[in-house]
Design an enzyme around this catalytic site. Structure first.
Site, PDB file in Angstrom:
ATOM      1  N   LYS A  50       3.168   1.581   5.820  1.00 25.09           N
ATOM      2  CA  LYS A  50       3.221   2.965   6.303  1.00 25.09           C
ATOM      3  C   LYS A  50       1.859   3.631   6.147  1.00 25.09           C
ATOM      4  CE  LYS A  50       5.845   7.272   6.010  1.00 25.09           C
ATOM      5  NZ  LYS A  50       4.730   8.221   5.735  1.00 25.09           N
ATOM      6  N   GLY A 106       0.833  -1.203   0.000  1.00 23.00           N
ATOM      7  CA  GLY A 106       0.000   0.000   0.000  1.00 23.00           C
ATOM      8  C   GLY A 106       0.865   1.250   0.000  1.00 23.00           C
ATOM      9  N   GLY A 107       1.996   1.181  -0.716  1.00 26.34           N
ATOM     10  CA  GLY A 107       3.022   2.221  -0.645  1.00 26.34           C
ATOM     11  C   GLY A 107       2.761   3.462  -1.460  1.00 26.34           C
ATOM     12  N   HIS A 162      -4.054   2.255  10.208  1.00 22.79           N
ATOM     13  CA  HIS A 162      -5.002   3.184  10.848  1.00 22.79           C
ATOM     14  C   HIS A 162      -6.206   3.499   9.963  1.00 22.79           C
ATOM     15  CE1 HIS A 162      -3.205   7.298   9.311  1.00 22.79           C
ATOM     16  NE2 HIS A 162      -3.380   6.436   8.334  1.00 22.79           N
ATOM     17  N   ASP A 206       0.360  -1.194  -4.807  1.00 17.02           N
ATOM     18  CA  ASP A 206      -0.838  -0.384  -4.572  1.00 17.02           C
ATOM     19  C   ASP A 206      -1.826  -0.652  -5.708  1.00 17.02           C
ATOM     20  OD1 ASP A 206      -2.632   1.833  -3.707  1.00 17.02           O
ATOM     21  OD2 ASP A 206      -0.898   2.398  -2.509  1.00 17.02           O
TER      22      ASP A 206
END
Length: 472
Positions: free
Chosen positions: A346, A276-277, A350, A299
């Protein structure tokens, strides 16, 4: 024993002495809020100044909370929602740019309103309210100039340029104006539904991004915030959001990823999979600093295409040599890179509630070798009260002087802002360290190290984990 007021005052005095001492050491005076940016501002980046500023900020806010009558303090907090609304109004009406063009003599609010094409009395109310919070400066009745705080979101563009290309207002800026617009519009709407979302029987225990407070607020039932942003009517919102997020990311330098985990210790040829960079900001920093490492950025296909173009401009040699690659991949699906040296996540966990994060982590655990390392970069929520010490290296923060809160209150507010933001947008959250330990353990990972960026707990910490051996 000194009173709470005296104890807090002593912390403020000591912090001021340390900050002014650092400026004097460089041959500077501490700048006024009404002075333009200058070379002196670099002193603020000194770690000792940042630490003293955190203590000062925490103590000053706690001093106010102690000294004000409870009713007055709660009254101010209860009506605090007008501040982001006023900020957005000033930003949308281009007041900063108008006052910048007016120069140091300032401009009467009637003239500002005429240029902004708004009603003068309404704008006057907004300007007076903001100046009361030290945003803008009123130099004589109804005559305003920019100060350091208002100038932060200056796009640098002329009023004529903004009016002729409104969709491009935020392009090429630091992202703060876009962030004000996004928060005062999108987040503001979603935050207003937090209580309703928590109490309504059909959403009280909801954890999907499709039924977040924001989706409730805008009445959208076709998907998550991402599909809502892609609706034709939201073209400006989507464009503004992207620039706002870049603005948040720019609060930390691109090489911040290099501080913490020891990338240099990895053997030559080690593979880092940046899950997911995005466009590869972190991976580019890593391969630029360590030419013995290789990164694969994963991604969505559209993001990957943008990433390749970005890398061609920033570090083309790494792309042509294969030290950095881009790959379309959905992180809820099976991870194609078995036995990677490091999986990097990164600002990914969240964005999702526990149920979804567990799926992501288990996919990575299934693909991991016994020696694979997982590096998660996200805020860690710190409790306001003292907590039992952790046995994880790097996890414990220095205890602030009494009577400050353990999390330094407002000085560490960004992690709590982000926590509420994640709830509003995605039904997700930031997490405490204990929560992260439990979540990772349930997914086959054990946290072995924490790297904190500063004494307040930090906006972005690095959580390092190893695989938990599977019983034979």
């Amino acid at each position: 024993m000194p009173s709470p007021l005296r104890s807090l005052l002593a912390i403020i005095q000591k912090s001021v002495d340390e900050i002014e001492g650092a400026y004097e050491k460089r041959g500077f005076d501490f700048p006024s809020i009404d002075e333009p940016p200058s070379e002196r501002d670099t002193v603020r980046l000194d770690p000792s100044v940042q630490a003293a500023t955190a203590l000062l900020t925490s103590a000053a806010y706690q001093l106010i909370a102690n000294a004000q009558a409870p009713q007055a303090h709660i009254f101010n907090v209860a009506f605090g929602f007008f501040l982001p609304a006023a900020l957005r109004a000033a930003m949308e009406t281009d007041v900063v740019e108008i006052l910048r063009e007016a120069g140091p003599q300032g401009m009467h609010v009637n003239e500002v309103a005429k240029k902004a094409q708004v009603e003068p009395r309404k704008l006057s109310s907004i300007m007076c309210y903001l100046a009361t919070h030290h945003i803008f400066r009123e130099i004589e009745p109804d005559v305003y100039v920019n100060n350091r705080l208002s100038s932060v979101w200056d796009t640098g563009k002329s009023l004529e340029e903004i009016k002729s290309n409104p969709l491009e207002k935020f392009d090429g800026t630091n992202g703060i104006a876009a962030l004000i617009g996004h928060n005062g519009d999108v987040v503001y709407k979603g935050a207003g539904q937090i209580a309703n979302h928590m109490m309504a029987p059909d959403t009280a225990f909801e954890d999907t991004p499709e039924r977040s407070p924001l989706m409730l607020a805008v009445g959208y039932d076709k998907g998550s915030v991402w599909s809502w942003f892609e609706e034709p009517s939201n073209e400006l919102r989507l464009r503004r959001f992207g620039i706002a997020m870049n603005g948040i990311n720019s609060l930390q330098p691109p090489d911040e990823i290099l501080k913490g985990f020891d990338w240099a210790s990895l053997p030559k040829g080690s593979l880092i999979v940046d899950v997911g960079g995005g466009i590869g900001v972190s991976s580019i920093s890593i391969v630029k600093a360590f030419d013995h490492l290789k990164c694969i950025v994963q991604d969505r296909p559209k993001v990957v295409a943008n990433g390749i173009e970005h890398c061609k401009k920033i570090l083309p040699d790494a792309l042509s040599s294969g030290r950095i690659e881009y790959q379309g991949h959905e992180f809820f699906e099976e991870q194609p890179h078995i036995s990677a040296t490091v999986f990097l996540l990164k600002q990914i966990t969240h964005n999702w509630s526990d149920r979804y994060v567990t799926r992501i982590l288990r996919r990575l655990r299934d693909a991991a070798a016994p020696t694979t390392t997982l590096v998660i970069v996200d805020p860690i929520i710190v409790h306001p009260c003292p907590a039992p010490p952790s046995t994880i290296p790097g996890a414990n923060l220095p205890a602030p002087p009494s009577p400050l809160l353990s999390n330094l209150s407002i000085a560490n507010a960004s992690t709590h802002f982000m926590d509420q933001n994640m709830f509003v947008h995605f039904n997700a959250q930031e997490r405490t360290l204990d929560h992260l330990v439990e979540l990772l353990a349930s997914s086959g990972w054990e946290i072995v190290q924490v790297h904190r960026p500063d004494v307040s707990g930090g906006y972005l910490s690095q959580i390092v984990a190893k695989t938990i051996p599977v019983p034979n």
